[in-house]
Design an enzyme around this catalytic site. Structure first.
Site, PDB file in Angstrom:
ATOM      1  N   ALA A  42       0.872  -1.214  -0.150  1.00 17.53           N
ATOM      2  CA  ALA A  42       0.040   0.072  -0.078  1.00 17.53           C
ATOM      3  C   ALA A  42       0.885   1.271  -0.042  1.00 17.53           C
ATOM      4  O   ALA A  42       0.638   1.981  -0.719  1.00 17.53           O
ATOM      5  CB  ALA A  42      -0.943   0.013   1.195  1.00 17.53           C
ATOM      6  N   TYR A  43       1.969   1.131   0.534  1.00 14.53           N
ATOM      7  CA  TYR A  43       2.607   2.478   0.960  1.00 14.53           C
ATOM      8  C   TYR A  43       3.458   2.605  -0.372  1.00 14.53           C
ATOM      9  O   TYR A  43       3.469   3.760  -0.962  1.00 14.53           O
ATOM     10  CB  TYR A  43       3.839   2.175   2.106  1.00 14.53           C
ATOM     11  CG  TYR A  43       4.913   3.319   2.369  1.00 14.53           C
ATOM     12  CD1 TYR A  43       4.339   4.546   3.025  1.00 14.53           C
ATOM     13  CD2 TYR A  43       6.051   3.437   1.765  1.00 14.53           C
ATOM     14  CE1 TYR A  43       5.068   5.806   3.227  1.00 14.53           C
ATOM     15  CE2 TYR A  43       6.853   4.423   1.782  1.00 14.53           C
ATOM     16  CZ  TYR A  43       6.297   5.471   2.369  1.00 14.53           C
ATOM     17  OH  TYR A  43       7.217   6.680   2.584  1.00 14.53           O
ATOM     18  N   SER A  44       4.021   1.565  -1.075  1.00 14.30           N
ATOM     19  CA  SER A  44       4.691   1.757  -2.185  1.00 14.30           C
ATOM     20  C   SER A  44       3.766   2.287  -3.321  1.00 14.30           C
ATOM     21  O   SER A  44       4.366   3.082  -4.286  1.00 14.30           O
ATOM     22  CB  SER A  44       5.469   0.330  -2.783  1.00 14.30           C
ATOM     23  OG  SER A  44       6.318  -0.154  -1.581  1.00 14.30           O
ATOM     24  N   SER A  63       0.968   3.675  -3.071  1.00 17.00           N
ATOM     25  CA  SER A  63       0.545   5.126  -3.011  1.00 17.00           C
ATOM     26  C   SER A  63       1.510   6.104  -3.410  1.00 17.00           C
ATOM     27  O   SER A  63       1.351   7.074  -3.849  1.00 17.00           O
ATOM     28  CB  SER A  63       0.243   5.581  -1.302  1.00 17.00           C
ATOM     29  OG  SER A  63       1.381   5.415  -0.644  1.00 17.00           O
TER      30      SER A  63
END
Length: 250
Positions: free
Chosen positions: A156-158, A160
């Site tokens: 998710a972080y990557s 986003s």
């Protein structure tokens, strides 16, 4: 330390109560900018305002960047207190959980994208509109090396942060005919409170990928941001600036 002239400029720093945002705010204040700190944590904002006391004009706004109405209200409050905004440093973000994609919570995925990507869209949408109206602006969106390379156990972080990079490029092209510069930075991890959201295994992984052998310091990030939001950056827009300690290969 290089110093840029921000006299007469009004800056918004999201996530400005701590970490990267707070250090950037200090750098902008030293150049003479009036700075509005936007954050969702009232206690942290109060502490930041106390820490910055005597360094220049500081205004704090409790804002939820995931809510467009909250962003619009924050922009109106900032303009009323300080004047038209010509500098934006969007550093608000969350890390999310560390887990393989097949095990990743849908709710966690949605929350990370909501803060990191939707929030960046909301803040840029509102503040860039004002920059177009006044014919000048400088924007830095804080992405991550994870947005270029995709960290395992951080889908998710990557994703986003990859979205933040693409969004920045789009806005940079849309505003290139004006004296507006919209750029992104892709730092390696900095040891801030965001580490509290990560597993030690993931922290160790990130450090192992940095050829410099250490995490980036927040003042090193603020140094690059200082030039990017200065009037001297009169040509570069829609670009991505690396602060990965040698990790990035493109």
């Amino acid at each position: 330390m290089n110093q840029y002239d921000f006299a007469g400029k009004v800056a918004v720093v999201t996530g400005g109560a701590q970490g990267i945002g707070l250090c950037v705010a200090q750098r902008l204040l030293k150049g003479g900018a009036a700075v509005a700190l936007w954050d969702r944590d009232p206690a942290a904002l109060h502490a930041a305002q106390q820490a910055l006391q005597g360094q220049g004009a500081v205004h704090t706004v409790v804002a939820d960047i995931t809510d467009l109405a909250s962003v619009e209200q924050a922009a109106a409050e900032t303009a009323a207190a300080l004047g038209p905004v010509s500098i934006l440093v969007n550093s608000a973000g969350i890390a999310g959980a560390n887990a393989p994609t097949v095990d990743y919570s849908e709710a966690e995925w949605e929350q990370v994208l909501k803060v990191n990507l939707n929030g960046t869209f909301n803040v840029n949408k509102v503040l860039v509109r004002g920059m177009l109206d006044h014919g000048y602006g400088r924007v830095v969106n804080v992405a991550s090396i994870a947005g270029k390379e995709g960290n395992p156990n951080a889908c998710a972080y990557s994703a986003s942060k990859a979205g933040v990079i693409a969004l920045t490029k789009s806005i940079g092209k849309e505003t290139a005919g004006h004296d507006i510069a919209v750029n992104a930075i892709t730092p390696a991890a900095a040891k801030t409170r965001i580490f509290d959201q990560m597993s030690q295994q993931h922290i160790d992984y990130m450090l192992s990928k940095i050829p410099r052998g250490r995490f980036v310091q927040v003042d090193e990030i603020a140094s690059l941001v200082g030039w990017l939001v200065s009037a001297e950056n009169s040509f570069t827009t829609g670009a991505v600036f690396d602060l990965s300690g040698g990790r990035a290969t493109y």
